[in-house]
Enzyme design. Structure first.
Site, PDB file in Angstrom:
ATOM      1  N   ASP A  13       0.808  -1.224   0.000  1.00 58.62           N
ATOM      2  CA  ASP A  13       0.000   0.000   0.000  1.00 58.62           C
ATOM      3  C   ASP A  13       0.838   1.270   0.000  1.00 58.62           C
ATOM      4  O   ASP A  13       0.444   2.292   0.560  1.00 58.62           O
ATOM      5  CB  ASP A  13      -0.957   0.012   1.213  1.00 58.62           C
ATOM      6  CG  ASP A  13      -1.837  -1.220   1.240  1.00 58.62           C
ATOM      7  OD1 ASP A  13      -2.259  -1.655   0.160  1.00 58.62           O
ATOM      8  OD2 ASP A  13      -2.101  -1.745   2.335  1.00 58.62           O
ATOM      9  N   LYS A  16       1.828   2.110  -5.113  1.00 55.56           N
ATOM     10  CA  LYS A  16       2.371   1.535  -6.362  1.00 55.56           C
ATOM     11  C   LYS A  16       1.448   1.847  -7.541  1.00 55.56           C
ATOM     12  O   LYS A  16       1.916   2.170  -8.641  1.00 55.56           O
ATOM     13  CB  LYS A  16       2.532   0.013  -6.222  1.00 55.56           C
ATOM     14  CG  LYS A  16       3.512  -0.412  -5.146  1.00 55.56           C
ATOM     15  CD  LYS A  16       3.567  -1.915  -5.000  1.00 55.56           C
ATOM     16  CE  LYS A  16       2.333  -2.521  -4.385  1.00 55.56           C
ATOM     17  NZ  LYS A  16       2.073  -2.153  -2.981  1.00 55.56           N
ATOM     18  N   GLY A  40      -4.686  -4.160  -3.685  1.00 55.89           N
ATOM     19  CA  GLY A  40      -5.648  -3.093  -3.930  1.00 55.89           C
ATOM     20  C   GLY A  40      -4.850  -1.875  -4.332  1.00 55.89           C
ATOM     21  O   GLY A  40      -4.112  -1.323  -3.524  1.00 55.89           O
ATOM     22  N   HIS A  41      -4.923  -1.502  -5.598  1.00 49.86           N
ATOM     23  CA  HIS A  41      -4.124  -0.392  -6.114  1.00 49.86           C
ATOM     24  C   HIS A  41      -5.061   0.747  -6.503  1.00 49.86           C
ATOM     25  O   HIS A  41      -5.944   0.568  -7.334  1.00 49.86           O
ATOM     26  CB  HIS A  41      -3.281  -0.854  -7.315  1.00 49.86           C
ATOM     27  CG  HIS A  41      -2.278  -1.915  -6.952  1.00 49.86           C
ATOM     28  ND1 HIS A  41      -1.454  -2.512  -7.865  1.00 49.86           N
ATOM     29  CD2 HIS A  41      -1.946  -2.450  -5.755  1.00 49.86           C
ATOM     30  CE1 HIS A  41      -0.676  -3.396  -7.247  1.00 49.86           C
ATOM     31  NE2 HIS A  41      -0.958  -3.373  -5.969  1.00 49.86           N
ATOM     32  N   GLN A 223       1.754  -6.230  -3.447  1.00 57.29           N
ATOM     33  CA  GLN A 223       2.299  -6.437  -2.108  1.00 57.29           C
ATOM     34  C   GLN A 223       3.661  -5.727  -1.995  1.00 57.29           C
ATOM     35  O   GLN A 223       3.827  -4.687  -2.604  1.00 57.29           O
ATOM     36  CB  GLN A 223       2.413  -7.930  -1.751  1.00 57.29           C
ATOM     37  CG  GLN A 223       1.068  -8.618  -1.559  1.00 57.29           C
ATOM     38  CD  GLN A 223       0.399  -8.992  -2.862  1.00 57.29           C
ATOM     39  OE1 GLN A 223       0.984  -9.649  -3.704  1.00 57.29           O
ATOM     40  NE2 GLN A 223      -0.838  -8.590  -3.042  1.00 57.29           N
ATOM     41  N   GLY A 301     -10.667  -3.271   3.934  1.00 55.98           N
ATOM     42  CA  GLY A 301     -11.269  -2.230   4.766  1.00 55.98           C
ATOM     43  C   GLY A 301     -10.738  -2.233   6.200  1.00 55.98           C
ATOM     44  O   GLY A 301     -11.292  -1.569   7.075  1.00 55.98           O
TER      45      GLY A 301
END
Ligand code: GDP
Ligand code: IMO
Ligand code: MG
Length: 434
Positions: A13, A16, A40-41, A223, A301
């Site tokens: 996170d 990226k 999640g990007h 990651q 979340g």
């Protein structure tokens, strides 16, 4: 810009997605090489937010070929949902290419991930419960189902049956779950295959063709280094190799195809899930940075754990990835924090000074970070577009990090927006020349 691998330099996170989106403007292909929808990007463009879990962060450029490489694990239902979401927003996704050799996340992988975590109880890893570990385990066990299997009902059914067989006992709690019915599962995955067929390709060959004709390729890591299966804080890691070396295996290229490796790091640090985090701020300041940085997981979340920048871990990541440059994101979040602390070494529980990231788990788990204090800066830096516009203390902070890391900082994030970026040194000179 030659072919470049983008990796996370911390615990994920780092931004990226934004960095890949920025660099993709001058690229021809963006290739994801590992991980799955545990990623999640986030990309924010003209106030519009896009969150990608599987689709490469170059998809917003119609002229860039987006590739999901063989090293990625693909949950086809998630991928189709993502494709549909983009289609509804008017984004053309026809050019997406998915490796025929990528492995598929099956419903039982998700169940086993959840069950495995429950069994670990307090010792849980805090996975994203997306089935990542069980899917990579099946791949290594040679019981995996691959994207190409979606194109042949007979093969698919046989392979699913073979993969389910040794899992009967572990899957007993889910015995009545309709998603585990062999016939229904085969039919469901054949439908996915039908939908994805136009995108399935020999993606390694696509990369070779691109490289051989002088195209610009970006290999997008998911990651991060400290979550690497081999080099991270095992077992509190993901089940793939997010380090730059894995771009070769996960895309089907050779090491000499790679010209540059950029590491992305926040100006502080965060971690989601369990595991050692020597610079963690378990206090009000941590809560404040979490609030200011919006540090909530894109995928699950969950609140992200927050801490100071850890130069011991960052130097480790620089070397492990043979980074040629750093992108430092979220510098804006540190505005108003004074002093800013940076971990420069660890001290073991026995009092030894540790300048290098310790290989021994017990030493790491009990090590304490030692800090250097740097003066903070005030005010909103979100409108700064060049280094000279940044407050002196912010520039000093960047110089300190750059010197400790031993690689140039080429880009600094000063806000979530696409334009909220300061290109530094060589990159700003190149931009001026362009
Ligand atoms: P990734 O997984 O490495 O792509 O990062 P994520 O998208 O999960 O998390 C990074 C978050 O920080 C996202 O919400 C981005 O919009 C945001 N972000 C990226 N760069 C910056 C920056 O320079 N400043 C601020 N304030 N937010 C940023
Ligand atoms: P991006 O690409 C942050 C973490 C999980 C957990 C561990 C193992 O957005 O940076 P897994 O589901 O992979 O088996 O979980 O890894 N993790 C991430 N943390 N960002 C990510 O991806 C992550 N992907 C996995 O929280 O601790
Ligand atoms: Mg993320």
């Amino acid at each position: 810009m030659p072919s470049t691998v983008i990796v996370g330099a911390q615990w994920g996170d780092e931004g990226k997605g934004k960095v890949v989106d920025l660099l993709a403007e001058h690229a021809d292909m963006v290739v994801r090489f590992q991980g799955g929808n545990n990623a999640g990007h986030t990309i924010i463009r003209d106030g519009e937010t896009f969150k990608f879990h599987l689709i490469p962060s170059g998809i917003l450029y119609p002229d860039v070929t987006s590739v999901i490489g063989n090293g990625v694990v693909v949950d086809p239902s998630v991928l189709i949902e993502e494709l549909e979401g983009l289609r509804r927003r008017g984004i053309d996704t026809a050019g997406l290419r998915i490796s025929a050799n990528a492995h598929l996340i099956m419903p039982y992988h998700v169940m086993l991930d959840t069950a495995g975590e429950a069994k670990l109880g307090k010792l849980e890893i805090g996975t994203t419960k997306r089935g990542i570990g069980p899917c990579y385990a099946d791949k290594a066990f040679r019981l995996g189902i691959r994207v190409q299997d979606l194109l042949d009902g007979k093969i698919l059914r046989k392979k699913i049956a073979a993969a389910l067989e040794p899992k009967q006992q572990m899957l007993r709690p889910f015995a009545r779950d309709p998603r585990l019915d062999l016939h229904a599962m085969t039919e469901e995955y054949l439908r996915y295959g039908h939908r994805l067929e136009p995108h399935i390709a020999d993606t390694a060959r696509l990369c070779w063709e691109g490289l051989d004709s002088g195209k610009q390729l970006i290999f997008e890591g998911a990651q991060a280094t400290m979550l690497d299966l081999d080099h991270g804080t095992y077992p509190f890691v993901t089940s793939s190799n997010p380090v730059a070396g894995a771009a070769c295996v996960g895309a089907g290229i050779g090491p000499s195809d790679i010209d540059e490796v950029w590491g992305v790091a926040k100006a502080y640090a965060t971690r989601v899930g369990a595991g050692p985090f020597p610079t963690e701020l378990d206090d009000e300041l941590g809560a404040r940075l979490r609030e200011l940085g919006g540090e909530v997981g894109t995928t699950t979340g969950r609140d992200r754990r927050v801490g100071w920048l850890d130069l011991v871990a960052l130097r480790y990541a620089v070397r492990l990835n043979a980074m040629s440059a750093l992108a430092i994101t979220k510098l804006d979040v540190l505005a108003g924090t004074d002093p800013i602390k940076v971990a420069v070494r660890y001290r073991s529980s026995e009092g030894a000074v540790l300048n290098d990231f310790p290989w021994h788990q017990s030493i790491l788990h009990t090590a304490e970070a030692e800090y250097e204090e740097l003066p903070g800066f005030e005010g909103d830096i979100g409108d700064c577009r060049s280094e000279s516009e940044l407050p002196k203390e912010a520039r000093d902070y960047l110089r300190f990090v750059e010197e400790a890391a031993g690689v140039p900082i080429r880009l600094v994030g000063v806000g979530p927006g696409r334009d909220q970026v300061v290109w530094t040194g060589e990159s700003s000179r190149q931009l001026r020349a362009a």
